[in-house]
Design an enzyme around this catalytic site. Structure first.
Site, PDB file in Angstrom:
ATOM      1  N   GLU A  75      -6.111  -8.357  -0.425  1.00 41.28           N
ATOM      2  CA  GLU A  75      -6.081  -8.030   1.008  1.00 41.28           C
ATOM      3  C   GLU A  75      -7.460  -7.826   1.625  1.00 41.28           C
ATOM      4  O   GLU A  75      -7.726  -8.285   2.726  1.00 41.28           O
ATOM      5  CB  GLU A  75      -5.217  -6.793   1.246  1.00 41.28           C
ATOM      6  CG  GLU A  75      -3.735  -7.041   1.065  1.00 41.28           C
ATOM      7  CD  GLU A  75      -2.888  -5.979   1.726  1.00 41.28           C
ATOM      8  OE1 GLU A  75      -2.505  -6.156   2.892  1.00 41.28           O
ATOM      9  OE2 GLU A  75      -2.605  -4.959   1.065  1.00 41.28           O
ATOM     10  N   ARG A  87      -2.855   0.179   3.059  1.00 37.67           N
ATOM     11  CA  ARG A  87      -3.579   0.160   1.794  1.00 37.67           C
ATOM     12  C   ARG A  87      -4.738   1.146   1.773  1.00 37.67           C
ATOM     13  O   ARG A  87      -5.224   1.513   0.703  1.00 37.67           O
ATOM     14  CB  ARG A  87      -4.086  -1.254   1.486  1.00 37.67           C
ATOM     15  CG  ARG A  87      -5.101  -1.808   2.484  1.00 37.67           C
ATOM     16  CD  ARG A  87      -5.370  -3.272   2.186  1.00 37.67           C
ATOM     17  NE  ARG A  87      -6.319  -3.908   3.090  1.00 37.67           N
ATOM     18  CZ  ARG A  87      -6.014  -4.389   4.282  1.00 37.67           C
ATOM     19  NH1 ARG A  87      -4.777  -4.271   4.748  1.00 37.67           N
ATOM     20  NH2 ARG A  87      -6.944  -4.981   5.027  1.00 37.67           N
ATOM     21  N   THR A 115       8.937  -0.726   7.438  1.00 35.69           N
ATOM     22  CA  THR A 115       9.005  -1.756   6.398  1.00 35.69           C
ATOM     23  C   THR A 115      10.459  -2.150   6.168  1.00 35.69           C
ATOM     24  O   THR A 115      11.273  -1.322   5.758  1.00 35.69           O
ATOM     25  CB  THR A 115       8.396  -1.241   5.085  1.00 35.69           C
ATOM     26  OG1 THR A 115       7.120  -0.658   5.350  1.00 35.69           O
ATOM     27  CG2 THR A 115       8.269  -2.357   4.072  1.00 35.69           C
ATOM     28  N   SER A 170       7.087   4.570   3.156  1.00 32.70           N
ATOM     29  CA  SER A 170       6.734   3.488   4.071  1.00 32.70           C
ATOM     30  C   SER A 170       5.714   4.047   5.043  1.00 32.70           C
ATOM     31  O   SER A 170       6.045   4.900   5.875  1.00 32.70           O
ATOM     32  CB  SER A 170       7.964   2.986   4.833  1.00 32.70           C
ATOM     33  OG  SER A 170       7.571   2.112   5.885  1.00 32.70           O
ATOM     34  N   LYS A 179       5.580 -11.559   9.113  1.00 34.63           N
ATOM     35  CA  LYS A 179       6.452 -10.560   9.741  1.00 34.63           C
ATOM     36  C   LYS A 179       7.005 -11.102  11.066  1.00 34.63           C
ATOM     37  O   LYS A 179       8.177 -10.869  11.399  1.00 34.63           O
ATOM     38  CB  LYS A 179       5.686  -9.272   9.979  1.00 34.63           C
ATOM     39  CG  LYS A 179       5.362  -8.500   8.687  1.00 34.63           C
ATOM     40  CD  LYS A 179       4.594  -7.233   8.983  1.00 34.63           C
ATOM     41  CE  LYS A 179       4.320  -6.439   7.706  1.00 34.63           C
ATOM     42  NZ  LYS A 179       3.538  -5.211   7.975  1.00 34.63           N
ATOM     43  N   SER A 206       4.134   2.747   7.677  1.00 33.59           N
ATOM     44  CA  SER A 206       4.459   2.490   9.079  1.00 33.59           C
ATOM     45  C   SER A 206       5.788   3.104   9.479  1.00 33.59           C
ATOM     46  O   SER A 206       6.021   3.435  10.646  1.00 33.59           O
ATOM     47  CB  SER A 206       4.513   0.984   9.340  1.00 33.59           C
ATOM     48  OG  SER A 206       5.626   0.408   8.670  1.00 33.59           O
ATOM     49  N   GLY A 250       0.795  -1.213   0.000  1.00 30.14           N
ATOM     50  CA  GLY A 250       0.000   0.000   0.000  1.00 30.14           C
ATOM     51  C   GLY A 250       0.827   1.263   0.000  1.00 30.14           C
ATOM     52  O   GLY A 250       0.350   2.329  -0.392  1.00 30.14           O
ATOM     53  N   SER A 251       2.093   1.158   0.425  1.00 34.15           N
ATOM     54  CA  SER A 251       2.985   2.317   0.430  1.00 34.15           C
ATOM     55  C   SER A 251       3.647   2.535  -0.928  1.00 34.15           C
ATOM     56  O   SER A 251       4.094   3.637  -1.226  1.00 34.15           O
ATOM     57  CB  SER A 251       4.069   2.138   1.494  1.00 34.15           C
ATOM     58  OG  SER A 251       3.513   2.000   2.778  1.00 34.15           O
ATOM     59  N   HIS A 261       0.570 -10.518 -26.689  1.00 36.24           N
ATOM     60  CA  HIS A 261       1.763 -11.164 -27.226  1.00 36.24           C
ATOM     61  C   HIS A 261       2.164 -12.392 -26.422  1.00 36.24           C
ATOM     62  O   HIS A 261       3.218 -12.981 -26.684  1.00 36.24           O
ATOM     63  CB  HIS A 261       2.916 -10.152 -27.266  1.00 36.24           C
ATOM     64  CG  HIS A 261       2.653  -9.011 -28.197  1.00 36.24           C
ATOM     65  ND1 HIS A 261       3.115  -8.978 -29.497  1.00 36.24           N
ATOM     66  CD2 HIS A 261       1.925  -7.877 -28.026  1.00 36.24           C
ATOM     67  CE1 HIS A 261       2.705  -7.856 -30.087  1.00 36.24           C
ATOM     68  NE2 HIS A 261       1.972  -7.171 -29.214  1.00 36.24           N
TER      69      HIS A 261
END
Length: 328
Positions: free
Chosen positions: A214, A135, A88, A83, A321, A85, A41-42, A230
């Site tokens: 998400e 997000r 990240t 970022s 995480k 937060s 989302g960042s 293609h």
């Protein structure tokens, strides 16, 4: 999450105020390239900006979504660190590299280690509101990217007028947007969405895919036209009622691209009955992009509601995480 989507026009207005209020330390320079480093989302605001300025920016603008920066970064590079937060790990690694490579660094964050590093190295750092899922803050982060680029001479002041027009458009079309989103979501329940758009709207298509992932807790894929003509078009060989095509369209799409979309629809019809077209509204690129983003954001939360899921929950990402943190 749904209320955050509803509030998107207000978020854009707040983002404009933040952009105008920030006092930049960084001066105009003879930069050779611009790299925006950010993920999820960042980072998506960077991808949409890349499409938006592709035909007007005088130097290369690329988006980096990894731990490592390109080897060409040097003292003539501008690196934007995005970022939400501020913690990240991939983006922090890229930020530290940018500082070592003597690039000019500007940060966009709500706080965290990015803000701490920015203070330590006396870097420009635009602070946006905290406490929300990244997000849901596309408006805050992307608008700041535009203000940074305008300050340094890479985006014309008219972008602000287009942003304000986008807000007016989204407010005016609010009921119609939500009604169409509900109709689209109902067609996508229990199906695999396949999103296609013109190449210069790939950022918007990626945003839709990410929101389905998400918020809707569903797999999805996307491709762009003409490139998919293609390669991927050959993959349409087997009838599958569980596949659903979504075409994101603009009246301004290049005429040959629009012809390709019409021909592609004839191919898709042989293999799936679910073909949905979402048409943008608006006079400028930003208006059309934000219209599609707002509508498809609603689709993603409506899908969660129809599937009786919490669109805010991302436990598997929290697990990832946590597992990574144990290995440090």
């Amino acid at each position: 999450m749904k209320q955050l989507v509803v509030n998107f026009p207000q978020q854009l207005a707040e983002a404009i105020a933040i952009g105008n209020k920030h006092s930049f330390k960084t001066k105009k320079n003879n930069f050779q390239n611009i790299v925006l480093s950010g993920l999820g989302g960042s980072g998506i605001g960077g991808s949409i900006t890349q499409n938006y300025i592709a035909d007007s920016c005088s130097i290369p603008f690329i988006v980096n979504k990894d731990y490592f920066l390109p080897g060409f970064i040097n003292e003539k590079s501008l690196v934007l660190i995005s970022s939400y937060s501020g913690n990240t790990e991939e983006t922090l690694a890229a930020m530290q590299q940018a500082i070592k490579m003597k690039a000019t660094v500007i940060c966009i964050t709500s706080g965290g280690k990015v803000q701490e590093l920015a203070k330590k190295h006396n870097l420009d750092c635009v602070i946006i509101p905290s406490g929300m899922p990244p997000r849901s803050c596309l408006g805050y982060s992307m608008v700041q990217v535009l203000y940074v680029l305008h300050h340094l001479g890479y985006v014309k002041k008219s972008f602000e007028k287009d942003l304000k027009a986008s807000i007016d458009l989204l407010k005016k079309e609010a009921k119609a947007i939500q009604k169409e989103a509900k109709a689209v979501a109902k067609k996508l329940v229990n199906k695999m969405p396949i999103v296609y758009a013109a190449a210069d709207f790939e950022g918007v298509a990626v945003r839709f895919r990410q929101q389905i992932n998400e918020n809707g807790k569903m797999l999805c894929w996307h491709h762009v036209i003409p490139e998919m003509n293609h390669n991927e078009l050959v993959g349409w060989r087997k009838k599958d009622p569980n596949q659903a095509v979504v075409l994101l369209r603009n009246t301004t799409d290049y005429k040959r691209t629009q012809m390709r979309m019409e021909i592609n629809k004839e191919v898709f019809k042989k293999y799936t009955k679910t073909i949905i077209e979402i048409h943008s509204k608006g006079k400028s690129y930003l208006e059309r992009a934000f219209y599609l983003i707002h509508l498809t954001d609603f689709v993603s939360v409506d899908l969660a509601e129809l599937n009786k899921l919490d669109p805010t929950e991302v436990k598997v990402i929290d697990y990832l995480k946590g597992a990574l943190a144990k290995s440090k």
